[in-house]
Every structure is written in structure tokens, then in C-alpha cells.
Design a protein around this motif. Structure first.
Motif, PDB file in Angstrom:
ATOM      1  N   ILE A   1      47.768  43.818  84.840  1.00 24.89           N
ATOM      2  CA  ILE A   1      48.378  42.494  85.096  1.00 24.89           C
ATOM      3  C   ILE A   1      47.619  41.757  86.196  1.00 24.89           C
ATOM      4  O   ILE A   1      47.378  40.554  86.105  1.00 24.89           O
ATOM      5  N   ALA A   2      47.236  42.492  87.239  1.00 26.29           N
ATOM      6  CA  ALA A   2      46.535  41.827  88.348  1.00 26.29           C
ATOM      7  C   ALA A   2      45.200  41.271  87.867  1.00 26.29           C
ATOM      8  O   ALA A   2      44.852  40.118  88.145  1.00 26.29           O
ATOM      9  N   LEU A   3      44.459  42.088  87.118  1.00 24.54           N
ATOM     10  CA  LEU A   3      43.144  41.643  86.651  1.00 24.54           C
ATOM     11  C   LEU A   3      43.265  40.442  85.719  1.00 24.54           C
ATOM     12  O   LEU A   3      42.494  39.486  85.811  1.00 24.54           O
ATOM     13  N   LEU A   4      44.250  40.488  84.837  1.00 24.44           N
ATOM     14  CA  LEU A   4      44.399  39.371  83.906  1.00 24.44           C
ATOM     15  C   LEU A   4      44.809  38.089  84.650  1.00 24.44           C
ATOM     16  O   LEU A   4      44.287  37.004  84.365  1.00 24.44           O
ATOM     17  N   ALA A   5      45.703  38.234  85.625  1.00 27.49           N
ATOM     18  CA  ALA A   5      46.109  37.044  86.388  1.00 27.49           C
ATOM     19  C   ALA A   5      44.886  36.445  87.090  1.00 27.49           C
ATOM     20  O   ALA A   5      44.691  35.220  87.101  1.00 27.49           O
ATOM     21  N   MET A   6      44.026  37.303  87.639  1.00 33.27           N
ATOM     22  CA  MET A   6      42.807  36.805  88.293  1.00 33.27           C
ATOM     23  C   MET A   6      41.908  36.085  87.300  1.00 33.27           C
ATOM     24  O   MET A   6      41.352  35.015  87.603  1.00 33.27           O
ATOM     25  N   ALA A   7      41.760  36.671  86.125  1.00 31.63           N
ATOM     26  CA  ALA A   7      40.882  36.066  85.115  1.00 31.63           C
ATOM     27  C   ALA A   7      41.434  34.714  84.671  1.00 31.63           C
ATOM     28  O   ALA A   7      40.672  33.783  84.386  1.00 31.63           O
ATOM     29  N   LEU A   8      42.761  34.593  84.618  1.00 32.83           N
ATOM     30  CA  LEU A   8      43.365  33.311  84.239  1.00 32.83           C
ATOM     31  C   LEU A   8      43.153  32.284  85.342  1.00 32.83           C
ATOM     32  O   LEU A   8      42.736  31.146  85.088  1.00 32.83           O
ATOM     33  N   GLN A   9      43.406  32.716  86.578  1.00 33.70           N
ATOM     34  CA  GLN A   9      43.261  31.792  87.714  1.00 33.70           C
ATOM     35  C   GLN A   9      41.826  31.284  87.823  1.00 33.70           C
ATOM     36  O   GLN A   9      41.579  30.111  88.095  1.00 33.70           O
ATOM     37  N   LYS A  10      40.868  32.183  87.576  1.00 34.99           N
ATOM     38  CA  LYS A  10      39.459  31.800  87.630  1.00 34.99           C
ATOM     39  C   LYS A  10      39.161  30.661  86.659  1.00 34.99           C
ATOM     40  O   LYS A  10      38.292  29.824  86.899  1.00 34.99           O
ATOM     41  N   ARG A  11      39.925  30.636  85.572  1.00 28.97           N
ATOM     42  CA  ARG A  11      39.734  29.589  84.564  1.00 28.97           C
ATOM     43  C   ARG A  11      40.595  28.354  84.834  1.00 28.97           C
ATOM     44  O   ARG A  11      40.757  27.504  83.961  1.00 28.97           O
TER      45      ARG A  11
END
Ligand code: ASP
Ligand code: MG
Length: 412
Positions: free
Chosen positions: A78-88
Motif C-alpha cells: 500500500i505504501a509503495l502504491l500510494a507513493m507511485a500514485l502521488q508521484k503521478r
């Protein structure tokens, strides 16, 4: 605009690149204006790795500690996916099961969801955020971390979709839908456009591994439209829905499921008296062994035989229990066979058609396959055969019920 709950399984989030690809997909939905709640599994292999670690320390890890351990897999994703979303540039927040208020009972490692408080999620959605939730986990009323059983992220997704009254619960996985049977066995197996909850439940419990059974049960109970799709390729996937949402021209048989996990045990020469079934099966259930099919033969000389199937892992224990029972009852002998397979045809269309069993038995007999046991329900017929004919049987049935041909609704 719709609200989707999307679940991405272990292989879909197996590497950092895969997680970025999921983030791309989710952003795509956001850009179209949809609200999205994402449920993720642990990265592929991670849950097994954690279980192995525990087993390297003790053979009997406490279930409570097991849950503390295995729930960490999903927390990473969940943390990694949230980061990947925020990066976008896509606003997102990650939450553990406890944080989104998935309240469960206290049955560690196989907990059941009791209540979900969806207000926090609504607030996030209203604020334009994507919510990323750890699948497979919750908390009990004392705040202990619990998990929902292997494959439990499917259930998390369905439960959130039910609580939020989502338009659809989409399960993204490594197959592009539910097939008429396993395409590795039958080349002409076809992806189904639609299948009913009931059929999917049967398929899942009979060995088709696409979805966790409990998730399908939950979806059926709360009428959550459930769609299975591929994370890796475009397509409509398979919609699992109510019977009334499926075209009038239902095929008689929708799919063929099979499994090689069972073994059969027989106790013969049992005195044919009232209560003998109970005296045989009660000790088996007391030993916590699940029994699947049961057959009692017609008595001869006041003696009868019982045969039933159990999971192969329970075979030796089941035989030991039966040996004890046999001595007590004065039965003749206990025997068993692990080289069996169960093949089942499933379809709600069976309710309104006669002769389905005949077609099944004809197809098997034409291939010279002997049927050892039969069991039926309203929407399924299962047979036990010699394991070595399994693939042949599945192919013969697939063509006997013309499953390679698209159903009428799909050609309209
Ligand atoms: N990670 C858990 C498992 O491997 C839950 C899931 O993937 O659904 O069983
Ligand atoms: Mg899984």
C-alpha cells in the motif's frame, strides 16, 4: 461517474515496475473522473516467504503472531502504491485494514469481517483522493491484527465495495477472466462474458482458483457486481452477477471444474443397522476431517459399504480413524485410493433442462472412463474417476456440452 473498488493481486504488484504500472492504470480511471478505492495483496511470494520464516522458528507459531507477521506483506504494497500514485500527481492515501475500520472477529488467520465503518473513506473520496487499502487484514474489537485466510484480499475488496455501494468490484489478476475450464487442459476453453454468483461459488469450491470462495459468497449476498480482469492486458474480463442479469439463452452447462486434491476411503462389510452412518462419520468429523462425497451401497446379507472422499492431506488420518471404527463395528475391511480425481459440470441452466446427466455419462462412457462415485446438486454434477483419465474426461465433457462455442448472448 462511477465508484470502483479495484483489487490487484500479488503478481500484479510483484515488482516496483508492476506497482508503477498499477499506478498508471489507477490514474487513468481517476482522469476519467471515476472514484477509486484500491485494495492490494502482498507482492507475489511475500506471504509464503513470511510463513516460511515463521516455520523456521517454530512448528506451531501462535495464530495471533502469525497475523502480525503476514499482514506486513500488504502494508509494504500500500505504501509503495500510494507513493507511485502521488508521484503521478494523483492524490492518494494508504491505509491498513485496521485504519479503514475493517472490524473482524478474533479467529486469527481465518477471521470474518463483522463491520466496516465507511465514513472515513467517504471523506477521502469527497476530497478527491484515491484510497489504497491493505487487503487480507482487519482488527478485532481489542485492536489485535487479524487476517482473513489465504487469498483474503478478494474478500476485502468485495466487503469494501459492499460497504461503499460501489458500482463494481474489479479483481485484477494474471488471467483475463473466468474460463469454461482450465485453458491449460483444454485449448478451446473460452472466457465467459458472464457467470452467476452461484455458478462461480461452485466453480471456486470445486477447484477453480480464480477467486477466493468467501469473496464470491459475500458478493452474492450483497449483490456486488464482481468483475475478474487481467492487469496485463486490455479486455472486458468476466462479470459475476445475478442470474437475472444474464441473457435468457443460458447455456445448460457454463463450466467444468476439476480437482486432484481428494482421496477416497471405503469401509466395507459394515453391519447394515440404523446409526451405522453416524458411527462411521462422527469420529471422522470429530477428527476435524472434512468429508466431501459420500456413497452408501445397497446392503447385501445385512452388510453394506460406505465410501467417501476427503482431502488427500487427510487420507492417512481418515484411514486410521476408519480402522478404529471398523474394529468397533465388526466391519470387514478398510481400503482407500488416492489416485482419483473429481470432475464437475456446473450450470444454472441445468435446473430447467433434463438429460444433462445422460449427456455427461455418455461422453465419459464413449471414452471408456469408469465412474466411481456420483453426486449432484441443483446446478452441478460431480463424478469421481481414476486420476489418469482426468484430462481426457475434461476434454470430452467440454466438447459434449459445446463449451467451445460462444453463448448466444455474445453473438448478438
Ligand atoms: N497475501 C495474501 C495471500 O497470499 C492475501 C491475498 O493475496 O489475497 O494469501
Ligand atoms: Mg491472491
Amino acid at each position: 461517474m462511477a465508484l470502483f473498488v479495484q483489487k490487484y493481486g500479488g503478481t500484479s504488484v510483484g515488482t516496483a515496475e508492476c506497482i508503477e504500472a498499477v499506478a498508471e492504470k489507477v490514474c487513468g480511471f481517476r482522469n476519467k473522473g471515476h472514484d477509486v478505492v484500491v485494495v492490494v495483496s502482498a507482492m507475489s511470494g511475500e506471504t509464503n516467504r513470511l510463513i516460511d520464516l515463521a516455520n523456521s522458528i517454530t512448528e506451531e507459531p501462535a495464530p495471533r503472531e502469525m497475523d502480525v507477521l503476514v499482514s506486513t506483506g500488504e502494508q509494504v504494497t500500500i505504501a509503495l502504491l500510494a507513493m507511485a500514485l502521488q508521484k503521478r500527481g494523483c492524490e492518494a492515501r494508504s491505509y491498513t485494514g485496521g485504519q479503514v475500520s475493517i472490524l473482524t472477529d478474533s479467529m486469527h488467520t481465518k477471521a470474518r469481517i463483522r463491520k466496516i465503518d465507511e465514513q472515513g473513506m467517504r471523506d477521502d473520496l469527497d476530497a478527491g483522493r484515491v484510497i489504497v487499502v491493505a487487503g487480507f487484514q482487519g482488527v478485532d474489537e481489542n485492536g489485535n491484527i487479524t487476517t482473513l485466510g489465504r487469498g483474503g484480499s478478494d474478500t476485502t475488496a468485495v466487503a469494501l465495495a459492499a460497504a461503499l455501494k460501489a458500482d463494481e468490484c474489479q479483481i485484477y489478476t494474471d488471467v483475463d477472466g473466468v474460463y469454461t475450464t482450465d485453458p491449460r487442459v483444454v485449448d478451446s476453453a473460452r472466457r465467459l462474458e458472464r457467470i452467476t454468483f452461484e455458478e462461480m461459488m461452485e466453480m471456486a469450491s470445486l477447484g477453480s482458483k480464480v477467486l477466493q470462495i468467501r469473496a464470491v459468497e459475500f458478493a452474492g449476498k450483497y449483490n456486488v457486481p464482481l468483475r475478474v480482469l487481467s492487469s496485463f492486458q486490455e479486455g472486458e474480463g468476466t462479470l459475476i452477477t445475478l442470474e437475472e442479469n444474464i441473457a435468457m439463452e443460458q447455456p445448460v452447462v457454463s463450466g467444468i471444474a476439476f480437482n486432484r486434491d481428494e482421496a477416497k476411503v471405503t469401509i466395507s462389510g459394515v453391519p447394515d443397522t440404523p446409526g451405522s452412518a453416524l458411527r462411521i462419520l462422527k469420529p471422522v468429523s470429530d477428527a476435524n476431517i472434512d468429508v466431501d462425497m459420500i456413497v452408501q451401497n445397497v446392503g447385501e446379507d445385512n452388510r453394506t459399504a460406505f465410501t467417501f472422499t476427503v482431502h488427500r492431506n487427510d487420507f492417512n488420518r481418515a484411514k486410521d480413524v476408519l480402522q478404529r471404527v471398523s474394529d468397533e463395528l465388526g466391519a470387514r475391511e478398510v481400503s482407500g485410493d488416492t489416485k482419483i480425481a473429481k470432475v464437475s459440470i456446473v450450470g444454472v441452466g441445468m435446473r430447467s433442462h433434463v438429460g444433462v446427466a445422460t449427456t455427461m455419462f455418455e461422453a465419459l462412457s464413449a471414452e471408456g472412463i469408469n465412474i466411481q462415485m456420483i453426486s449432484t446438486s441443483e446446478i452441478k454434477i460431480s463424478v469421481v474417476i481414476n486420476e489418469k483419465y482426468l484430462e481426457l474426461a475434461v476434454r470430452a465433457l467440454h466438447s459434449a456440452f459445446e463449451l467451445e462455442k460462444p453463448a448466444v448472448e455474445e453473438t448478438m
